[in-house]
Design a protein around this motif. Sequence first.
Motif, mmCIF file in Angstrom:
data_model
loop_
_atom_site.group_PDB
_atom_site.id
_atom_site.type_symbol
_atom_site.label_atom_id
_atom_site.label_comp_id
_atom_site.label_asym_id
_atom_site.label_seq_id
_atom_site.Cartn_x
_atom_site.Cartn_y
_atom_site.Cartn_z
ATOM 1 N N TYR A 44 -28.327 29.397 1.579
ATOM 2 C CA TYR A 44 -27.237 30.011 0.803
ATOM 3 C C TYR A 44 -26.073 30.376 1.740
ATOM 4 N N ASP A 95 -35.402 33.477 -0.318
ATOM 5 C CA ASP A 95 -34.095 33.917 -0.812
ATOM 6 C C ASP A 95 -33.889 33.358 -2.221
ATOM 7 N N SER A 125 -25.824 37.744 6.448
ATOM 8 C CA SER A 125 -26.068 39.101 5.943
ATOM 9 C C SER A 125 -27.369 39.664 6.507
ATOM 10 N N ARG A 126 -28.385 38.798 6.703
ATOM 11 C CA ARG A 126 -29.643 39.307 7.273
ATOM 12 C C ARG A 126 -29.466 39.729 8.734
ATOM 13 N N TYR A 172 -17.680 35.376 0.788
ATOM 14 C CA TYR A 172 -19.010 35.996 0.807
ATOM 15 C C TYR A 172 -19.723 35.607 2.100
ATOM 16 N N ASP A 173 -20.815 36.331 2.398
ATOM 17 C CA ASP A 173 -21.620 36.047 3.582
ATOM 18 C C ASP A 173 -22.778 35.110 3.241
ATOM 19 N N THR A 179 -26.638 34.030 3.603
ATOM 20 C CA THR A 179 -27.821 34.895 3.725
ATOM 21 C C THR A 179 -28.194 35.107 5.193
ATOM 22 N N SER A 202 -35.604 27.485 -1.280
ATOM 23 C CA SER A 202 -36.171 28.444 -0.333
ATOM 24 C C SER A 202 -37.679 28.533 -0.539
ATOM 25 N N SER A 232 -32.895 30.457 4.613
ATOM 26 C CA SER A 232 -32.061 30.223 3.435
ATOM 27 C C SER A 232 -30.832 29.367 3.751
ATOM 28 N N ARG A 244 -31.408 33.081 -3.857
ATOM 29 C CA ARG A 244 -30.127 32.388 -4.016
ATOM 30 C C ARG A 244 -30.161 30.959 -3.492
ATOM 31 N N ASP A 245 -31.273 30.547 -2.897
ATOM 32 C CA ASP A 245 -31.415 29.167 -2.430
ATOM 33 C C ASP A 245 -32.534 28.530 -3.241
#
Lengths: 95, 483
Positions: B198, B231, B106-107, B100-101, B103, B237, B196, B233-234
Motif C-alpha cells: 500500500y 495490512d 507509517s509503520r 498519504y503515507d 504503510t 497482504s 504491505s 489496505r493491500d
Amino acid sequence: MSLQRSDVENIAHLARLAVNDVELDAVAADLSTILQLVEQMNVVDTTGVVPMAHPLQMSQRLRPDEVSETDQRDRFQTIAPATEKGLYLVPKVIE
Amino acid sequence: MYSKSISELGAGLRAGEYSSIELTRLFLDRIGRYDGELNCFITLASAQAMAAAENADRLIRHGDAGPLAGIPIAHKDIFCTDGLRTSCGSKMLDSFIAPYDATVVSRLNAAGAVMLGKTNMDEFAMGSSNETSYYGAVRNPWDLNLVPGGSSGGSAAAVAARLCVAATGTDTGGSIRQPAALCGITGLKPTYGRVSRYGMIAFASSLDQGGVLTRSAADAAVMLQAMAGFDPRDSTSARESVPDYSAHLDAALAGLKIGLPKEYFDQGLDPEVARSIELAVTEYRQLGAEVMEISLPNSGLAVATYYVVAPAECSSNLSRFDGVRFGYRCDQPRDLEDLYKRSRGEGFGAEVKRRILIGTYALSAGYYDAYYLKAQQIRQLISEDFKKAFEKVDVIMGPTSPSTAFALGEKAGDPVTMYLSDIYTIAANLAGLPGISIPVRPVAGRPVGLQIIGNYFQEAQLLNIAHRFQQESDWHLALPTGY
C-alpha cells in the motif's frame, strides 16, 4: 519476431504513448531484441501446465460492505493538473 | 559513530550518550558533504527529520521507545510520503506531492525512525544500474566510475557510504539484492505479501515486494520487524503471523542443508565471483552446514519469462499516468488522445516506454497466448523447481549477480545485456520466495554478494544464516575509502 516501424506505431497507439518519428526505428530494433530474448521460452513444451498468475495461492479477500474511507476529494484534487468545481478538466471530448 | 549498528545506536540513545537530534544532524551533515558526488538522494527532508528526531528524543526520555526510535533512515522514492515529493525517479511524478503515507512509511514513523529523505532509483524501478533515473545516475561509493546497481541504487549507495543507518527498497526482479551486492551491504527481499504494498508505487504487482537495505543482518531484522505484517489496505497482504526476527539470529547452523544450484555456477558467472561464493560456502561448512548440489532446470528461462510478466503488469499499472488526475501533463493538448499520448510520451523515459510497449504487445489480441500465457506457464515450472529443491534442502545459495559492479554507461545502450544482470535474482520473484544478499570476499576492491534464497516466510531463518556468517567475517563492516 522482428517488429517494423508500423508495428511500433500500432503498439504505441494501443498504449496511448507518443513515440517520436525519429525514434521509431531505434525503438523497433530494441523491442525486437527483447522479443528475441523472450522467445527463448519456446524451447519448453508447456502443454497442460497450469498458468501461474500469482505467487501465493490465495483468493481475493472480501471485506464488509461498509464505508471505510473518508471523502478527501479536495485534498486529492490539489495535485491534479487542472480542476474546476470539483471536476477534473480535460480537452473537450463532445462537440 | 556513523558506523554503529541499530542496536548500538539505540543503546547510546537510551543511555543519553547522544540525542537523536545530534545523530540526525550528523547524518544530514554527511549527506551534505558526500551526496554531491554520489547523488543518492532525490529529496531531502531535513526539517521534518529534525522534528521527528526531537519527538523521538522525547519518547526515549519517557522510556517508551522501541529499537528504531531516533534512528536516521531513508526511503526509496517509490514509497509515498505524505506532504513530501514522491517522484519514483520519473519526470512524470517530478511535482507529485503524495497525499498519504505508504504503510511501510507509517509503520516506520510509528516505530520512531527518523526519515532523512527519499533515495534515488531507476525510473519506476525499471533498471539494474540506477542510470534510468530522471534525476541522474547514482555513483557507487566503492568507485565513483561504477554503477551502484538498481533499482534501489540510491538506498544501497547511501547505506554503504553511511549517509543513513538503513534504507527501504523494493525488489521486483532483484532491485534490493543486486544493488546490495554491488555496494557491499545486506539486502533483504521478503516473501511476496510479507510487507504491505500500500502506497508503494506499483511496477509489476505480482512480483513487487518491499524490503530493506542495511549494513548487517541484525539491522535488517530490526527494520523488517517494524515493516512486516498484515495490512487490510493491500489486497495481497499475507495473513501469516510475524515472528521475532531478532530472537533467532544466533541459532546454530549445525545440520543446515544448503543447496547450490548447478545452473547458478555456469559459464556466465565471473570466475573470481564464483571463487568468493565458494569461500563463503566453505565457511558455512565449518559452521556445521551440509552442502549439496541441486538443480533448478528451468532457471535459465527466468529472464525471458520475467520480461513478459513484468512489462505486461507494468503496461497495465502505468496506464494510470494519463495527465488527468496527477502527475505530468503536456502543454496545449489538442484533444484528449493527444493529452494522453504526449503527457505519457514526454513524462516517461526510454526504458519505461520500452517496457510499456513490450507489455502492451504481449497482452494484445493474437499474441496473448504466445507470450503472456506461455510466460505464466513457465513461471509455474520455475516455481515447481523451487518446491522440489526445498524438499531436499533448507536454503539455496549462489551468487547475487554474475559480476561485480560495472562501469557507468557500460550497459546503458543495450537493454538485453542490462536485463541479464538480474539472471540469478529474478527466479525468486517469479516464485515469490524470500532472498537475502550479504557481502562476501570482494574481487579487485569491488564488493561481491552471496545470495541466500529461503522457503516461503522463512525470513527469520535467512537472517539467522546471514547473521552467523557476519559473526565469522567482517566484509560487512568494510567502509568505502573516503567516507
